[in-house]
Design a protein around this motif. Structure first.
Motif, PDB file in Angstrom:
ATOM      1  N   GLN A  13       0.804  -1.220   0.000  1.00  0.00           N
ATOM      2  CA  GLN A  13       0.000   0.000   0.000  1.00  0.00           C
ATOM      3  C   GLN A  13       0.839   1.273   0.000  1.00  0.00           C
ATOM      4  OE1 GLN A  13      -2.403  -1.245   3.508  1.00  0.00           O
ATOM      5  NE2 GLN A  13      -4.158  -0.970   2.155  1.00  0.00           N
ATOM      6  N   HIS A  14       2.064   1.184   0.480  1.00  0.00           N
ATOM      7  CA  HIS A  14       2.908   2.380   0.544  1.00  0.00           C
ATOM      8  C   HIS A  14       4.364   1.946   0.631  1.00  0.00           C
ATOM      9  CE1 HIS A  14       4.883   5.597   3.219  1.00  0.00           C
ATOM     10  NE2 HIS A  14       4.794   6.124   2.012  1.00  0.00           N
ATOM     11  N   THR A  72      -0.752  -4.842   3.621  1.00  0.00           N
ATOM     12  CA  THR A  72      -1.828  -5.473   4.376  1.00  0.00           C
ATOM     13  C   THR A  72      -1.982  -6.913   3.919  1.00  0.00           C
ATOM     14  OG1 THR A  72      -4.148  -5.269   5.058  1.00  0.00           O
ATOM     15  CG2 THR A  72      -3.657  -4.789   2.772  1.00  0.00           C
ATOM     16  N   LEU A  73      -2.278  -7.784   4.853  1.00  0.00           N
ATOM     17  CA  LEU A  73      -2.578  -9.178   4.555  1.00  0.00           C
ATOM     18  C   LEU A  73      -4.090  -9.334   4.544  1.00  0.00           C
ATOM     19  CD1 LEU A  73       0.089 -10.860   6.865  1.00  0.00           C
ATOM     20  CD2 LEU A  73       0.237 -10.439   4.394  1.00  0.00           C
ATOM     21  N   VAL A 113      -1.272   0.921  -5.141  1.00  0.00           N
ATOM     22  CA  VAL A 113      -1.740  -0.303  -4.491  1.00  0.00           C
ATOM     23  C   VAL A 113      -1.334  -1.480  -5.372  1.00  0.00           C
ATOM     24  CG1 VAL A 113      -3.732  -1.597  -3.665  1.00  0.00           C
ATOM     25  CG2 VAL A 113      -3.649   0.891  -3.385  1.00  0.00           C
ATOM     26  N   MET A 114      -0.571  -2.415  -4.801  1.00  0.00           N
ATOM     27  CA  MET A 114      -0.005  -3.521  -5.572  1.00  0.00           C
ATOM     28  C   MET A 114      -0.426  -4.851  -4.948  1.00  0.00           C
ATOM     29  SD  MET A 114       3.878  -2.037  -5.989  1.00  0.00           S
ATOM     30  CE  MET A 114       4.194  -0.284  -6.241  1.00  0.00           C
ATOM     31  N   PHE A 136       0.687  -5.095 -10.654  1.00  0.00           N
ATOM     32  CA  PHE A 136       1.375  -3.863 -11.033  1.00  0.00           C
ATOM     33  C   PHE A 136       2.648  -4.195 -11.809  1.00  0.00           C
ATOM     34  CE2 PHE A 136       4.368  -0.396 -10.274  1.00  0.00           C
ATOM     35  CZ  PHE A 136       3.587   0.723 -10.520  1.00  0.00           C
ATOM     36  N   HIS A 137       2.874  -3.462 -12.919  1.00  0.00           N
ATOM     37  CA  HIS A 137       4.080  -3.636 -13.728  1.00  0.00           C
ATOM     38  C   HIS A 137       4.695  -2.273 -14.034  1.00  0.00           C
ATOM     39  CE1 HIS A 137       2.091  -7.487 -14.406  1.00  0.00           C
ATOM     40  NE2 HIS A 137       3.218  -7.960 -14.895  1.00  0.00           N
ATOM     41  N   ALA A 138       6.021  -2.224 -14.123  1.00  0.00           N
ATOM     42  CA  ALA A 138       6.725  -1.010 -14.539  1.00  0.00           C
ATOM     43  C   ALA A 138       8.056  -1.411 -15.159  1.00  0.00           C
ATOM     44  CB  ALA A 138       6.962  -0.077 -13.352  1.00  0.00           C
TER      45      ALA A 138
END
Length: 275
Positions: free
Chosen positions: A112-113, A204-205, A175-176, A215-217
């Motif tokens: 999340q961060h 977070t679980l 958010v991943m 998420f991809h980059a």
């Protein structure tokens, strides 16, 4: 001024559960001011050099020791009078050519961060993120470019997914989600010097919905051809959302401002794009 006493006043805002428990359908992801009242079974965790695994009750355990192995009590001198529990190991030192595993998390859950402050040349610090059982990373990028600092110097950046505060306080709020596993590494490809890395990964679980994407980059660097279109990205197949691109653009001649048209060729477009 002599103060006989100090008064501390604070306000505590909190939502509490009602008497009657209900089935909780909310998974705790995408928290915002509009849904803070909703309860979930999600468990918040955080990984940093003060708690490498994010395990419950395992933070701040480092003890000041000048003879401690590297990356176990790096701030011993600064914390020598404070003792255990007081930022004894707030950063890690990554040697030239070394890859350091920042996080290895068993899912399901979601990043999340991410906050970090890296030293050295930001182009020589490569972040990689692997989802589930991947052998090739879904994210591979110099850390400066990932946080919009492609010229290796600070510039103000304030957006919803990424913010950079004065100096090198990098923050990612993408958010991943992941289902089985998440692994994040940092590689120092600078042959001349080590780097220090202060970082914190908040996650977070919780259950991840079936329609949650990964998420991809990816990073590209090239000299643009002056007579043809430059392809920013190609070969992406399947369902997904294109969420943006960061460009560090350098103009190498006089009289041109670097303006151009962005074209999106989708689902079989040939000569002319859809967008």
């Amino acid at each position: 001024m002599n103060l006989k006493s100090i008064y501390i006043t604070f306000l505590l805002f909190v939502f509490t559960a009602g008497i009657f428990a209900q089935n909780r359908e909310f998974n705790g992801l995408d928290m915002n001011m509009g849904n803070l009242y909703r309860l979930s079974s999600a468990e918040t965790r955080s990984i940093s050099p003060e708690n490498f695994t994010g395990e419950k009750g395992k933070g701040g355990m480092a003890i000041p020791d000048p003879n401690a192995p590297r990356n176990t009590a790096n701030a011993t001198h600064a914390a020598r009078d404070l003792g255990q529990g007081w930022k004894v190991n707030p950063y890690v030192r990554i040697n030239p050519g070394e890859t350091f595993t920042m996080a290895e998390i068993e899912g399901p859950g979601a990043i999340q961060h991410i906050w970090m402050t890296p030293t050295g040349n930001w182009r020589f610090s490569i972040i990689r993120v692997y989802w589930d059982d991947e052998t090739e990373p879904s994210v591979e990028c110099p850390i400066g470019h990932f946080f919009g600092m492609g010229w290796n110097e600070y510039a103000p950046l304030n957006s919803m997914p990424v913010t950079v505060n004065p100096g090198s306080a990098f923050n990612s709020y993408w958010v991943m989600p992941f289902r089985r596993k998440c692994r994040i590494t940092m590689t120092n490809i600078n042959d001349a010097e080590a780097m220090n890395l202060y970082y914190q990964i908040d996650y977070t679980l919780t259950d991840v919905p079936a329609d949650a994407a990964y998420f991809h980059a990816q990073y590209r660097r090239t000299k643009v051809n002056e007579t043809s279109d430059y392809t920013i990205v190609d070969g992406i197949k399947g369902e997904g959302h294109y969420v943006g691109v960061y460009m560090a653009w350098q103009v190498n001649n006089n009289g041109w401002w670097g303006e151009g048209e962005i074209k999106f060729f989708m689902d079989g477009d040939k000569k002319f794009p859809t967008i």
